[in-house]
Write a protein that holds these residues in place. Structure first.
Motif, PDB file in Angstrom:
ATOM      1  N   ASP A   1     -15.969 -15.336   4.358  1.00 24.71           N
ATOM      2  CA  ASP A   1     -17.346 -14.892   4.111  1.00 24.71           C
ATOM      3  C   ASP A   1     -18.150 -15.861   3.256  1.00 24.71           C
ATOM      4  O   ASP A   1     -19.358 -15.688   3.096  1.00 24.71           O
ATOM      5  N   TYR A   2     -17.468 -16.865   2.671  1.00 27.96           N
ATOM      6  CA  TYR A   2     -18.138 -17.761   1.722  1.00 27.96           C
ATOM      7  C   TYR A   2     -17.836 -19.220   2.038  1.00 27.96           C
ATOM      8  O   TYR A   2     -16.810 -19.547   2.640  1.00 27.96           O
ATOM      9  N   ASP A   3     -18.730 -20.086   1.595  1.00 24.06           N
ATOM     10  CA  ASP A   3     -18.492 -21.530   1.680  1.00 24.06           C
ATOM     11  C   ASP A   3     -17.689 -22.016   0.476  1.00 24.06           C
ATOM     12  O   ASP A   3     -16.832 -22.888   0.608  1.00 24.06           O
ATOM     13  N   TYR A   4     -17.984 -21.420  -0.702  1.00 20.45           N
ATOM     14  CA  TYR A   4     -17.308 -21.814  -1.935  1.00 20.45           C
ATOM     15  C   TYR A   4     -16.960 -20.588  -2.766  1.00 20.45           C
ATOM     16  O   TYR A   4     -17.743 -19.638  -2.840  1.00 20.45           O
ATOM     17  N   ILE A   5     -15.799 -20.626  -3.380  1.00 21.62           N
ATOM     18  CA  ILE A   5     -15.411 -19.658  -4.396  1.00 21.62           C
ATOM     19  C   ILE A   5     -15.181 -20.433  -5.683  1.00 21.62           C
ATOM     20  O   ILE A   5     -14.353 -21.354  -5.725  1.00 21.62           O
ATOM     21  N   ILE A   6     -15.939 -20.106  -6.711  1.00 23.61           N
ATOM     22  CA  ILE A   6     -15.866 -20.786  -8.005  1.00 23.61           C
ATOM     23  C   ILE A   6     -15.219 -19.838  -9.014  1.00 23.61           C
ATOM     24  O   ILE A   6     -15.705 -18.718  -9.214  1.00 23.61           O
ATOM     25  N   ILE A   7     -14.118 -20.267  -9.640  1.00 21.75           N
ATOM     26  CA  ILE A   7     -13.402 -19.432 -10.595  1.00 21.75           C
ATOM     27  C   ILE A   7     -13.623 -19.959 -12.007  1.00 21.75           C
ATOM     28  O   ILE A   7     -13.332 -21.123 -12.299  1.00 21.75           O
ATOM     29  N   ASP A   8     -14.137 -19.088 -12.874  1.00 24.75           N
ATOM     30  CA  ASP A   8     -14.261 -19.439 -14.293  1.00 24.75           C
ATOM     31  C   ASP A   8     -13.000 -18.979 -15.007  1.00 24.75           C
ATOM     32  O   ASP A   8     -12.790 -17.788 -15.209  1.00 24.75           O
ATOM     33  N   CYS A   9     -12.142 -19.924 -15.380  1.00 22.54           N
ATOM     34  CA  CYS A   9     -10.853 -19.611 -16.004  1.00 22.54           C
ATOM     35  C   CYS A   9     -11.005 -19.382 -17.506  1.00 22.54           C
ATOM     36  O   CYS A   9     -11.942 -19.896 -18.127  1.00 22.54           O
ATOM     37  N   PRO A  10     -10.073 -18.647 -18.110  1.00 22.60           N
ATOM     38  CA  PRO A  10     -10.085 -18.510 -19.573  1.00 22.60           C
ATOM     39  C   PRO A  10      -9.655 -19.814 -20.230  1.00 22.60           C
ATOM     40  O   PRO A  10      -9.018 -20.659 -19.588  1.00 22.60           O
ATOM     41  N   PRO A  11      -9.974 -20.002 -21.521  1.00 18.32           N
ATOM     42  CA  PRO A  11      -9.584 -21.235 -22.224  1.00 18.32           C
ATOM     43  C   PRO A  11      -8.130 -21.175 -22.694  1.00 18.32           C
ATOM     44  O   PRO A  11      -7.837 -21.248 -23.889  1.00 18.32           O
ATOM     45  N   SER A  12      -7.226 -21.034 -21.735  1.00 20.37           N
ATOM     46  CA  SER A  12      -5.796 -20.980 -22.032  1.00 20.37           C
ATOM     47  C   SER A  12      -5.060 -21.296 -20.738  1.00 20.37           C
ATOM     48  O   SER A  12      -5.666 -21.379 -19.667  1.00 20.37           O
ATOM     49  N   LEU A  13      -3.752 -21.453 -20.838  1.00 22.79           N
ATOM     50  CA  LEU A  13      -2.954 -21.750 -19.641  1.00 22.79           C
ATOM     51  C   LEU A  13      -1.945 -20.631 -19.388  1.00 22.79           C
ATOM     52  O   LEU A  13      -0.779 -20.872 -19.098  1.00 22.79           O
ATOM     53  N   GLY A  14      -2.404 -19.379 -19.506  1.00 24.07           N
ATOM     54  CA  GLY A  14      -1.561 -18.216 -19.264  1.00 24.07           C
ATOM     55  C   GLY A  14      -1.573 -17.799 -17.804  1.00 24.07           C
ATOM     56  O   GLY A  14      -1.959 -18.565 -16.907  1.00 24.07           O
ATOM     57  N   MET A  15      -1.190 -16.554 -17.543  1.00 20.92           N
ATOM     58  CA  MET A  15      -1.030 -16.080 -16.171  1.00 20.92           C
ATOM     59  C   MET A  15      -2.350 -15.975 -15.420  1.00 20.92           C
ATOM     60  O   MET A  15      -2.378 -16.102 -14.194  1.00 20.92           O
ATOM     61  N   LEU A  16      -3.450 -15.744 -16.118  1.00 20.66           N
ATOM     62  CA  LEU A  16      -4.740 -15.698 -15.428  1.00 20.66           C
ATOM     63  C   LEU A  16      -5.086 -17.075 -14.855  1.00 20.66           C
ATOM     64  O   LEU A  16      -5.483 -17.198 -13.690  1.00 20.66           O
ATOM     65  N   THR A  17      -4.911 -18.100 -15.666  1.00 24.69           N
ATOM     66  CA  THR A  17      -5.199 -19.456 -15.202  1.00 24.69           C
ATOM     67  C   THR A  17      -4.209 -19.891 -14.125  1.00 24.69           C
ATOM     68  O   THR A  17      -4.590 -20.547 -13.153  1.00 24.69           O
ATOM     69  N   ILE A  18      -2.957 -19.516 -14.281  1.00 26.30           N
ATOM     70  CA  ILE A  18      -1.961 -19.839 -13.244  1.00 26.30           C
ATOM     71  C   ILE A  18      -2.354 -19.206 -11.916  1.00 26.30           C
ATOM     72  O   ILE A  18      -2.280 -19.838 -10.854  1.00 26.30           O
ATOM     73  N   ASN A  19      -2.803 -17.955 -11.941  1.00 25.46           N
ATOM     74  CA  ASN A  19      -3.281 -17.308 -10.720  1.00 25.46           C
ATOM     75  C   ASN A  19      -4.420 -18.100 -10.092  1.00 25.46           C
ATOM     76  O   ASN A  19      -4.473 -18.274  -8.861  1.00 25.46           O
ATOM     77  N   ALA A  20      -5.337 -18.568 -10.929  1.00 27.84           N
ATOM     78  CA  ALA A  20      -6.468 -19.353 -10.424  1.00 27.84           C
ATOM     79  C   ALA A  20      -5.989 -20.649  -9.777  1.00 27.84           C
ATOM     80  O   ALA A  20      -6.454 -21.025  -8.691  1.00 27.84           O
ATOM     81  N   PHE A  21      -5.055 -21.340 -10.429  1.00 24.87           N
ATOM     82  CA  PHE A  21      -4.555 -22.609  -9.901  1.00 24.87           C
ATOM     83  C   PHE A  21      -3.787 -22.423  -8.591  1.00 24.87           C
ATOM     84  O   PHE A  21      -3.888 -23.243  -7.681  1.00 24.87           O
ATOM     85  N   VAL A  22      -3.025 -21.365  -8.513  1.00 22.84           N
ATOM     86  CA  VAL A  22      -2.255 -21.101  -7.290  1.00 22.84           C
ATOM     87  C   VAL A  22      -3.197 -20.807  -6.123  1.00 22.84           C
ATOM     88  O   VAL A  22      -2.932 -21.171  -4.982  1.00 22.84           O
ATOM     89  N   ALA A  23      -4.327 -20.170  -6.422  1.00 21.28           N
ATOM     90  CA  ALA A  23      -5.274 -19.779  -5.379  1.00 21.28           C
ATOM     91  C   ALA A  23      -6.224 -20.901  -4.968  1.00 21.28           C
ATOM     92  O   ALA A  23      -6.864 -20.815  -3.915  1.00 21.28           O
ATOM     93  N   SER A  24      -6.311 -21.958  -5.765  1.00 19.49           N
ATOM     94  CA  SER A  24      -7.382 -22.946  -5.600  1.00 19.49           C
ATOM     95  C   SER A  24      -6.995 -24.153  -4.756  1.00 19.49           C
ATOM     96  O   SER A  24      -5.828 -24.532  -4.665  1.00 19.49           O
TER      97      SER A  24
END
Length: 253
Positions: free
Chosen positions: A118-141
């Motif tokens: 449905d989109y051309d781009y998905i932009i994820i604003d990650c938290p300023p840490s390297l925990g599980m939220l950021t890992i989820n973002a990296f795995v998806a990106s």
């Protein structure tokens, strides 16, 4: 399918959220359907596009924990071609749940499958840490964009982020790459800034964006009005610089 870009830097105060919001808005202005995903429990990207955090009925937290489908929480903003998956402080509790859920590194990636077309781009604003939220973002990106200031501590942090990227690439996402380093709050009159830029040009010449983001008042004001800077003052230096970054990002991906 959407190109998915994580805006990440474990160091806070580097203009990460400002860059995520304004690049996402600029992509929309350039005619690209864009989904902004607020993955930072502070929720500044959510308020930065004019969405009140206190009245949210659904957030990215429920998406990550499997309580709801991502389509149910996407909100349309007042800005051209820009939608958002919002968040609030409840997201901070999801980190613990993700650590204790086997295979949870893929939760965000799985969630995107139903909306990627449905989109051309998905932009994820990650938290300023390297925990599980950021890992989820990296795995998806597909890639990581690194906003950073031109100072030496930031260069040290960049090397740590690159190391983390290599580990995620090896374990979970072999296609992950750093698509660019974006210098923010830049002042070319400072000797230190020029020295750091020279250092980055030496070691990461193909990663640096051609445009830097200057310090300017309109860019600082815009979040207080719940607006990307283009919609606050489209003639401002910040608006023009972020449009140039969005154009370059389109060329890089």
């Amino acid at each position: 399918m959407a190109k998915i870009i994580a805006f990440a830097n474990q160091k806070g105060g580097v203009g990460k959220t400002t860059s995520a919001v304004n690049v996402a808005a600029s992509l929309g202005i350039l005619g690209k359907k864009t989904l902004l995903v607020d993955l930072d429990p502070q929720g500044n990207a959510t308020s930065g596009v004019g969405i009140p955090k206190r009245s949210l009925k659904g957030t990215v937290k429920e998406v990550l924990t499997g309580e709801t489908d991502i389509k149910q929480v996407i909100l349309t903003t007042n800005y051209q071609n820009l939608s958002i998956v919002p968040t609030n402080v409840t997201l901070s509790g999801a980190e613990f749940d993700l650590y204790n859920d086997e295979g949870s590194e893929y939760n965000l990636k799985d969630a995107f499958k139903s909306v990627s077309a449905d989109y051309d781009y998905i932009i994820i604003d990650c938290p300023p840490s390297l925990g599980m939220l950021t890992i989820n973002a990296f795995v998806a990106s597909d890639g990581i964009l690194v906003p950073m200031q031109a100072e030496f501590y930031a260069v040290e942090g960049l090397s740590q982020l690159i190391s983390t990227t290599k580990r995620i690439k090896k374990l979970y996402n072999e296609d992950l790459q750093i698509v660019g380093i974006l210098i923010t709050m830049y002042n070319k009159r400072l000797l230190l800034s020029m020295q750091v830029m020279d250092e980055l040009q030496k070691y990461y010449p193909d990663k640096l964006f051609n445009t830097t983001i200057s310090r300017n008042v309109k860019l600082s004001e815009a979040p207080g009005f719940g607006k990307p800077v283009y919609y606050h003052d489209k003639h401002s230096k910040g608006a023009n610089e972020y449009l140039e970054i969005a154009k370059e990002l389109i060329e890089r991906i």
